[in-house]
Design an enzyme around this catalytic site. Structure first.
Site, PDB file in Angstrom:
ATOM      1  N   ARG A  81      57.888 -21.255 -29.653  1.00 10.59           N
ATOM      2  CA  ARG A  81      58.405 -21.994 -28.741  1.00 10.59           C
ATOM      3  C   ARG A  81      59.555 -22.854 -29.538  1.00 10.59           C
ATOM      4  O   ARG A  81      60.578 -23.289 -28.694  1.00 10.59           O
ATOM      5  CB  ARG A  81      57.493 -22.658 -27.912  1.00 10.59           C
ATOM      6  CG  ARG A  81      57.774 -23.488 -26.989  1.00 10.59           C
ATOM      7  CD  ARG A  81      56.766 -23.854 -25.885  1.00 10.59           C
ATOM      8  NE  ARG A  81      55.620 -24.923 -26.596  1.00 10.59           N
ATOM      9  CZ  ARG A  81      54.637 -25.278 -26.221  1.00 10.59           C
ATOM     10  NH1 ARG A  81      54.166 -25.021 -24.829  1.00 10.59           N
ATOM     11  NH2 ARG A  81      53.843 -25.904 -26.715  1.00 10.59           N
ATOM     12  N   LYS A 183      60.684 -27.854 -25.063  1.00  8.92           N
ATOM     13  CA  LYS A 183      60.045 -29.206 -25.491  1.00  8.92           C
ATOM     14  C   LYS A 183      61.134 -30.069 -25.871  1.00  8.92           C
ATOM     15  O   LYS A 183      60.919 -30.740 -27.185  1.00  8.92           O
ATOM     16  CB  LYS A 183      58.717 -28.939 -26.195  1.00  8.92           C
ATOM     17  CG  LYS A 183      57.542 -28.984 -25.265  1.00  8.92           C
ATOM     18  CD  LYS A 183      56.335 -28.800 -26.249  1.00  8.92           C
ATOM     19  CE  LYS A 183      55.279 -29.723 -25.868  1.00  8.92           C
ATOM     20  NZ  LYS A 183      54.646 -29.672 -24.379  1.00  8.92           N
ATOM     21  N   GLU A 219      56.012 -28.557 -11.935  1.00  9.17           N
ATOM     22  CA  GLU A 219      54.665 -29.027 -13.071  1.00  9.17           C
ATOM     23  C   GLU A 219      54.027 -30.185 -12.749  1.00  9.17           C
ATOM     24  O   GLU A 219      54.533 -30.983 -11.646  1.00  9.17           O
ATOM     25  CB  GLU A 219      55.551 -29.232 -14.261  1.00  9.17           C
ATOM     26  CG  GLU A 219      56.009 -28.009 -15.076  1.00  9.17           C
ATOM     27  CD  GLU A 219      56.243 -27.925 -16.189  1.00  9.17           C
ATOM     28  OE1 GLU A 219      55.309 -28.286 -17.185  1.00  9.17           O
ATOM     29  OE2 GLU A 219      57.179 -27.665 -16.910  1.00  9.17           O
TER      30      GLU A 219
HETATM   31  C1  LIG Z   1      53.710 -29.175 -23.502  1.00 13.72           C
HETATM   32  C2  LIG Z   1      53.887 -29.026 -22.110  1.00 13.72           C
HETATM   33  C3  LIG Z   1      52.961 -28.285 -21.441  1.00 13.72           C
HETATM   34  C4  LIG Z   1      51.815 -27.697 -21.785  1.00 13.72           C
HETATM   35  O1  LIG Z   1      52.057 -26.766 -22.784  1.00 13.72           O
HETATM   36  P1  LIG Z   1      50.752 -26.367 -23.848  1.00 13.72           P
HETATM   37  O2  LIG Z   1      51.545 -25.403 -24.718  1.00 13.72           O
HETATM   38  O3  LIG Z   1      49.584 -25.556 -22.784  1.00 13.72           O
HETATM   39  O4  LIG Z   1      50.234 -27.612 -24.518  1.00 13.72           O
HETATM   40  C5  LIG Z   1      53.346 -28.249 -19.939  1.00 13.72           C
HETATM   41  N1  LIG Z   1      54.517 -28.667 -19.383  1.00 13.72           N
HETATM   42  C6  LIG Z   1      55.267 -29.653 -20.123  1.00 13.72           C
HETATM   43  C7  LIG Z   1      56.409 -30.276 -19.536  1.00 13.72           C
HETATM   44  C8  LIG Z   1      54.865 -29.667 -21.493  1.00 13.72           C
HETATM   45  O5  LIG Z   1      55.733 -30.633 -22.241  1.00 13.72           O
END
Ligand SMILES: *Cc1c(COP(=O)(O)O)cnc(C)c1O
Length: 340
Positions: A81, A183, A219
């Site tokens: 990722r 991210k 989300e």
């Molecule tokens: C990190 C994150 C998640 C969750 O991701 P995981 O890999 O399950 O920890 C979901 N939404 C957002 C906006 C994030 O930054």
């Protein structure tokens, strides 16, 4: 083990002993970095990350299991990722081997800080950013990849509690074509205003709808959304505005293996509010039941504000695999080797 009050740990920063750093110039290949004592470091005022937000983060956990092992949960997925994010933000992707070596070294070196079984986890935070100076809006001339870690307490201390959420009417998290699917550090500061306002009203977090039609759930703050209706799970599909959570992917795989129909689709607000259960998921909370969603001043309560049966089943199944109380049938655990 360190002499600290493990029961007092929450999700906050406890500095540990070591961090990992490696740097690269331009398009050179990444080289394995080194451990350094945890602490502040120097950076140019003109660093790309400080001026234009060229940066990414990851979040993952290492923890002790019932079998006495120290493991990561699917770290290769975090590495991939971050590579996808690096491509999007015009940074050189860190090879998976360098990423895995880095997180292993950091957790191994800070082993004494990993909470005992059941008392929490080591939260590991890899960051990649444009560290070289640049004035024009362009990729930085050099980049830094760092990893630090901090022990955190268990998310649910006195048993699992369902959270109350508010649909944000005014703000969106991500737009089509933007950076919502990676991210990117810049995705998070704009959420602080709506999130703080919702918390001041007694909600745990906000739910974001899609920026294009403002009709579908995207989300929950920084966690992915699921709802359950008549035993069918539904979650927003990865359209580019949804962060592809590793917990989300694991929940989908796990639920399907247990015979559930899981649909990745557009989740209209009305359909979500009409569901039997809802939950959100991410590394921090694993799975968090949603007790209510407030939309335009109307509060919709799910399963009397209690965690629903499917939510509980999936939470138990996932945490059992993570803690090695159930066999790791999907090969999700990655042992932290003893390197020193
Ligand atoms: C990190 C994150 C998640 C969750 O991701 P995981 O890999 O399950 O920890 C979901 N939404 C957002 C906006 C994030 O930054």
């Amino acid at each position: 083990m360190k002499d600290i009050d493990w029961d007092a740990l929450s999700f906050s920063l406890t500095p540990t002993d070591w961090m990992y750093v490696t740097e690269v110039t331009g398009d050179d290949a990444w080289m394995p970095g080194t451990l350094r004592p945890y602490g502040d470091f120097n950076i140019s005022p003109a660093a790309g990350v400080l001026n234009y937000g060229q940066g990414l983060f990851e979040g993952m956990k290492a923890y002790r299991t019932a079998e006495g092992r120290l493991v990561f949960f699917r770290p290769e997925e975090n590495a991939r990722r971050m590579q996808a994010g690096a491509d999007r933000l015009k940074m050189p992707p860190v090879p998976e081997s360098v990423f895995i070596d880095a997180v292993e070294q950091v957790v191994d070196a800070n082993r004494d800080w990993v909470p005992p079984v059941g008392k929490g986890a080591m939260y590991v935070r890899p960051i990649l950013f444009g560290s070289g100076p640049i004035l024009g809006v362009a990729p930085a001339p050099s980049f830094t990849f760092m990893v630090y870690c901090t022990p955190v307490g268990p998310y649910f201390k006195g048993g699992m509690t369902a959270i109350d959420l508010l649909i944000s009417e005014e703000h969106h998290r991500a737009a089509p074509g933007g950076s919502g699917g990676v991210k990117a550090i810049g995705n998070y500061a704009p959420g602080m205003l709506p999130s703080k306002a919702a918390k001041a009203e007694g909600f745990a977090e906000v739910i974001y709808l899609d920026a294009q039609t403002h009709s579908c759930i995207e989300e929950v703050g920084a966690a992915n959304f699921f709802c359950v209706k008549d035993g069918v799970l539904s979650t927003p599909s990865l359209t580019g505005t949804i962060l592809p959570g590793i917990t989300r992917a694991s929940v989908i795989e796990l639920a399907r293996s247990r015979g559930y129909d899981v649909r990745e689709e557009r989740v209209a607000v009305e359909a979500a509010l009409d569901a039997d259960e809802a939950f959100c998921c991410g590394t921090a909370a694993v799975i968090s039941p949603i007790g209510s969603i407030t939309h335009m001043d109307t509060r919709h309560v799910f399963s009397n504000g209690q965690p629903g049966p499917v939510t509980l089943e999936l939470y138990d199944a996932l945490t059992a695999i993570q803690a090695e109380r159930a066999p790791d049938t999907f090969g999700w655990l990655h042992e932290v080797p003893s390197l020193r």
